[in-house]
Design an enzyme around this catalytic site. Structure first.
Site, PDB file in Angstrom:
ATOM      1  N   LYS A 217       1.528  10.172   1.415  1.00 36.80           N
ATOM      2  CA  LYS A 217       2.377   8.975   1.324  1.00 36.80           C
ATOM      3  C   LYS A 217       2.631   8.355   2.696  1.00 36.80           C
ATOM      4  CE  LYS A 217       4.949   5.785  -0.174  1.00 36.80           C
ATOM      5  NZ  LYS A 217       6.066   5.613  -1.056  1.00 36.80           N
ATOM      6  N   CYS A 273      10.269   0.187   3.223  1.00 35.01           N
ATOM      7  CA  CYS A 273       9.255   1.248   3.259  1.00 35.01           C
ATOM      8  C   CYS A 273       8.468   1.256   4.560  1.00 35.01           C
ATOM      9  CB  CYS A 273       8.337   1.108   2.067  1.00 35.01           C
ATOM     10  SG  CYS A 273       9.245   1.167   0.515  1.00 35.01           S
TER      11      CYS A 273
HETATM   12  C1  UGA Z   1       4.935  -0.550   0.039  1.00 37.47           C
HETATM   13  C2  UGA Z   1       3.570  -0.024  -0.419  1.00 37.47           C
HETATM   14  O1  UGA Z   1       2.672  -1.119  -0.590  1.00 37.47           O
HETATM   15  C3  UGA Z   1       3.705   0.756  -1.736  1.00 37.47           C
HETATM   16  O2  UGA Z   1       2.448   1.303  -2.097  1.00 37.47           O
HETATM   17  C4  UGA Z   1       4.731   1.883  -1.544  1.00 37.47           C
HETATM   18  O3  UGA Z   1       4.950   2.606  -2.729  1.00 37.47           O
HETATM   19  C5  UGA Z   1       6.060   1.281  -1.088  1.00 37.47           C
HETATM   20  O4  UGA Z   1       5.844   0.549   0.147  1.00 37.47           O
HETATM   21  C6  UGA Z   1       7.020   2.420  -0.864  1.00 37.47           C
HETATM   22  O5  UGA Z   1       6.814   3.205   0.052  1.00 37.47           O
HETATM   23  O6  UGA Z   1       7.939   2.586  -1.682  1.00 37.47           O
HETATM   24  P1  UGA Z   1       6.500  -2.619  -0.627  1.00 37.47           P
HETATM   25  O7  UGA Z   1       7.381  -2.191   0.498  1.00 37.47           O
HETATM   26  O8  UGA Z   1       7.108  -2.925  -1.956  1.00 37.47           O
HETATM   27  O9  UGA Z   1       5.383  -1.484  -0.926  1.00 37.47           O
HETATM   28  O10 UGA Z   1       5.757  -3.924  -0.137  1.00 37.47           O
HETATM   29  P2  UGA Z   1       4.269  -4.388   0.172  1.00 37.47           P
HETATM   30  O11 UGA Z   1       3.777  -5.233  -0.928  1.00 37.47           O
HETATM   31  O12 UGA Z   1       3.424  -3.271   0.589  1.00 37.47           O
HETATM   32  O13 UGA Z   1       4.533  -5.350   1.429  1.00 37.47           O
HETATM   33  C7  UGA Z   1       5.158  -4.846   2.623  1.00 37.47           C
HETATM   34  C8  UGA Z   1       5.284  -5.938   3.660  1.00 37.47           C
HETATM   35  O14 UGA Z   1       4.016  -6.251   4.216  1.00 37.47           O
HETATM   36  C9  UGA Z   1       5.853  -7.260   3.154  1.00 37.47           C
HETATM   37  O15 UGA Z   1       6.810  -7.725   4.088  1.00 37.47           O
HETATM   38  C10 UGA Z   1       4.655  -8.183   3.110  1.00 37.47           C
HETATM   39  O16 UGA Z   1       5.000  -9.533   3.304  1.00 37.47           O
HETATM   40  C11 UGA Z   1       3.845  -7.654   4.295  1.00 37.47           C
HETATM   41  N1  UGA Z   1       2.400  -7.949   4.209  1.00 37.47           N
HETATM   42  C12 UGA Z   1       1.646  -7.436   3.204  1.00 37.47           C
HETATM   43  C13 UGA Z   1       1.801  -8.739   5.192  1.00 37.47           C
HETATM   44  O17 UGA Z   1       2.468  -9.211   6.135  1.00 37.47           O
HETATM   45  N2  UGA Z   1       0.456  -8.981   5.120  1.00 37.47           N
HETATM   46  C14 UGA Z   1      -0.319  -8.485   4.131  1.00 37.47           C
HETATM   47  O18 UGA Z   1      -1.542  -8.744   4.143  1.00 37.47           O
HETATM   48  C15 UGA Z   1       0.290  -7.696   3.145  1.00 37.47           C
END
Ligand code: UGA
Length: 445
Positions: A217, A273
Site C-alpha cells: 500500500k 492519502c
Molecule cells: C488515493 C489512491 O489513488 C487510492 O488507490 C488509495 O486507496 C487512496 O489514495 C488511499 O490511500 O486511501 P485518493 O486520495 O482518493 O486515492 O485520490 P486520487 O484519485 O489518487 O488523487 C490524489 C491526488 O492526485 C488528487 O489531488 C488529484 O488531483 C491528484 N492527481 C491525480 C494529479 O494531480 N494528477 C494526476 O494525474 C492524477
C-alpha cells in the site's frame, strides 16, 4: 452506479465488525453488507453513529447513501458506538480507523493500538483481525503483540492485512471492481476467510505475508505520487522551454510500460492519502535504515507546484492587494467534498495573506471550506460560478469539476472585470480560451 458484483450462492457469509466509519470504513461496511455479510460498523464518534442510523452520510461520496440505506433496510448493516459489543458479535474485525500524520511525518497509530486492546479484552471466540487502514510495515506484528499482551483467555486469533485501494469519489466502484485484492496472512485459515469474504468480487487476489501487504500500500501510493511529481517537474521545464506538457503526457502514456494514468500536470496532489503516505513511507524507511531521498523530492516538487501557480498569477496581476479573485474548485479533486491537504487551501491562504478579495466556489465543499476560512468582507462563498466570477480580475480553476468544464465562457468573459484564467488543472483548451479573448495561465503549456 454500475452493476454490483454478482453474488455467487456458495459464498460464505460472515459476521463482520468494521471499526471506523470514515471514508474507508463506511464504504467497506456498506459494500460488505451488499455482498451479503452481516456488518456492524462502529465509530467512537457518537454523533456520527446517530446520524448514520438516520441514514445521513457524513461526507459526499457518489452512490454511498443508497448503499447505506439499502444495508440498513435489509438489516445487513448495523451502526453502533459500542466496540466491545460489535467485537463479541463478530467473527472478523476490519480495523479502518484513522492513522493521521504527526509533525515528524510518522503515522499516529494510537487509534489502532486502542482498538487492538479492546479486541484483546473481548476475544470471546476465534477472530480474524484485519488491518484495512494504511499503516507502516510492522503494524500487524504490533497488533498481534498487543492482543497477546492484553487477552484474558486462551481463545485463538489471527491477524491479517488487507489494504484498501479505493479512490474517493469512485470508492463504491473501486470496491466492487478492484484491479487487485491484496491479503497479507499468516495462516491458511485467515487466507480462506478473506477469500470467502471477497468471494463474489472478481479480481486477482495477491496472497502474501503481512509485512509485504502493508508495504504494497505505501509503495503503490508513493509510486502514484511520484508519477504526478515527475510530470509536474516536466511541466516546469515545459514552461521554460515553451513546450506542451499535455502532449508529452500523451506520448509518454501511450508507452504501455509507462501508462497514461496519473500523468496530468497541475497544482499537485492533495487529499488525506498521498501527502501523508509519502511522508510516512519515507519515515518508516529511514527508521529501518534506508534514506528514501526520492520521496523527499516528490514532496518538494508537489509543494512547489502550489507556490509556482501563485507566482504566475502574481506575474499577471502584479499587486494582489484589493484584487478580486474567483476560486473555482476547493476539494482536493472532483466528486468529493474533502479538502484535507487540498492544494486550494495553501493557494487561498497565500492570496489572503497578500490582501486579495476572494470568491470561493465549489459544488460540494462549501461546508468544509467554511470550517477553514471564515466568511467575511474579503472571503465570500457561492455554489454559482457565474456569481463568483462577477467583476473579478482572475479566475483560478483549482479543481476540475464536471460543472466547470461546461461553463459558458462567453458569459464568463462578459462578467469578469479582467479576463484572466489561471488553470491549475489544465482543464481548458488554451487555443480556445485565447480565441475567446482571455489571457491564459496553464501548467507547462
Ligand atoms: C488515493 C489512491 O489513488 C487510492 O488507490 C488509495 O486507496 C487512496 O489514495 C488511499 O490511500 O486511501 P485518493 O486520495 O482518493 O486515492 O485520490 P486520487 O484519485 O489518487 O488523487 C490524489 C491526488 O492526485 C488528487 O489531488 C488529484 O488531483 C491528484 N492527481 C491525480 C494529479 O494531480 N494528477 C494526476 O494525474 C492524477
Amino acid at each position: 452506479m454500475k452493476k454490483i458484483a454478482k453474488k455467487k450462492k456458495y459464498t460464505k457469509k460472515y459476521k463482520i465488525c468494521v471499526v471506523g466509519a470514515g471514508h474507508v470504513g463506511l464504504v467497506a461496511a456498506a459494500c460488505f453488507a451488499e455482498l451479503g455479510h452481516k456488518v456492524y460498523c462502529v465509530d467512537k464518534d457518537k454523533k456520527r453513529i446517530t446520524s448514520l442510523k438516520k441514514k445521513s452520510i457524513p461526507f459526499y461520496e457518489p452512490d454511498l447513501e443508497s448503499l447505506v440505506k439499502k444495508g440498513i433496510k435489509s438489516k445487513g448493516l448495523v451502526f453502533s458506538s459500542s466496540l466491545p459489543e460489535a467485537i463479541t458479535k463478530s467473527q472478523v474485525i476490519f480495523i479502518a480507523v484513522g492513522t493521521p500524520p504527526q509533525a515528524d511525518g510518522s503515522a499516529d497509530l494510537t487509534a489502532i493500538e486502542n482498538v487492538a486492546q479492546v479486541i484483546a479484552k473481548n476475544l470471546n471466540s476465534y477472530k480474524l483481525i484485519v488491518g484495512k487502514s494504511t499503516v507502516p510495515v510492522w503494524t500487524g506484528r504490533k497488533i498481534k503483540e498487543i492482543i497477546h499482551r492484553y487477552k484474558k483467555n486462551g481463545n485463538d486469533f489471527d491477524v491479517a492485512s488487507n489494504p484498501e485501494f479505493l479512490r474517493e469519489g469512485k470508492a463504491i466502484y473501486d470496491f466492487f471492481y478492484p484491479d487487485r485484492i491484496v491479503i497479507g496472512v499468516e495462516s491458511e485459515r485467515a487466507e480462506n476467510i478473506l477469500k470467502d469474504i471477497y468471494g463474489s468480487v472478481k479480481a486477482t487476489i495477491i496472497v502474501t505475508d503481512i509485512n509485504t501487504s502493508e508495504l504494497i500500500k505505501h509503495a503503490a501510493n508513493s509510486f502514484l505520487a511520484t508519477k504526478i511529481s515527475f510530470i509536474n517537474a516536466v511541466s516546469r521545464v515545459c514552461d521554460l522551454a515553451g513546450a506542451d506538457v499535455e502532449k508529452i503526457s500523451l506520448a509518454m502514456g501511450l508507452d504501455r510500460r509507462i501508462g497514461k494514468e496519473f500523468l496530468q500536470a497541475g497544482i499537485g496532489y492533495g487529499g488525506f492519502c498521498f501527502p501523508k503516505d509519502v511522508e510516512a513511507f519515507a519515515y518508516i524507511s529511514k527508521k529501518l535504515g534506508y534514506d528514501f531521498g526520492l520521496l523527499k523530492e516528490v514532496k518538494t516538487i508537489n509543494e512547489q507546484q502550489r507556490s509556482n501557480f501563485v507566482a504566475k498569477v502574481k506575474e499577471h496581476l502584479w499587486i494582489l492587494k484589493g484584487k478580486k479573485i474567483a476560486i473555482l474548485g476547493l476539494s482536493f479533486k472532483p466528486d468529493t467534498d474533502d479538502m484535507r491537504f487540498a492544494p486550494s487551501v495553501d493557494i487561498i491562504k497565500t492570496f489572503i495573506s497578500e490582501g486579495a478579495r476572494l470568491y470561493l466556489c465549489d459544488p460540494q465543499s462549501l461546508n468544509e471550506a467554511k470550517k477553514i476560512f471564515k466568511p467575511s468582507e474579503k472571503i465570500k462563498f457561492t455554489k454559482d460560478p457565474y456569481e463568483a466570477v462577477k467583476g473579478c480580475d482572475c479566475l483560478c480553476l483549482l479543481t476540475e469539476w464536471g460543472e466547470f468544464k461546461e461553463l459558458d465562457l462567453k458569459r464568463v468573459k462578459k462578467l469578469m472585470q479582467y479576463p484572466l484564467i489561471a488553470d491549475g488543472r489544465n482543464m481548458f483548451n488554451k487555443q480556445r480560451i485565447s480565441k475567446l479573448g482571455f489571457e491564459y495561465i496553464g501548467i507547462g503549456k
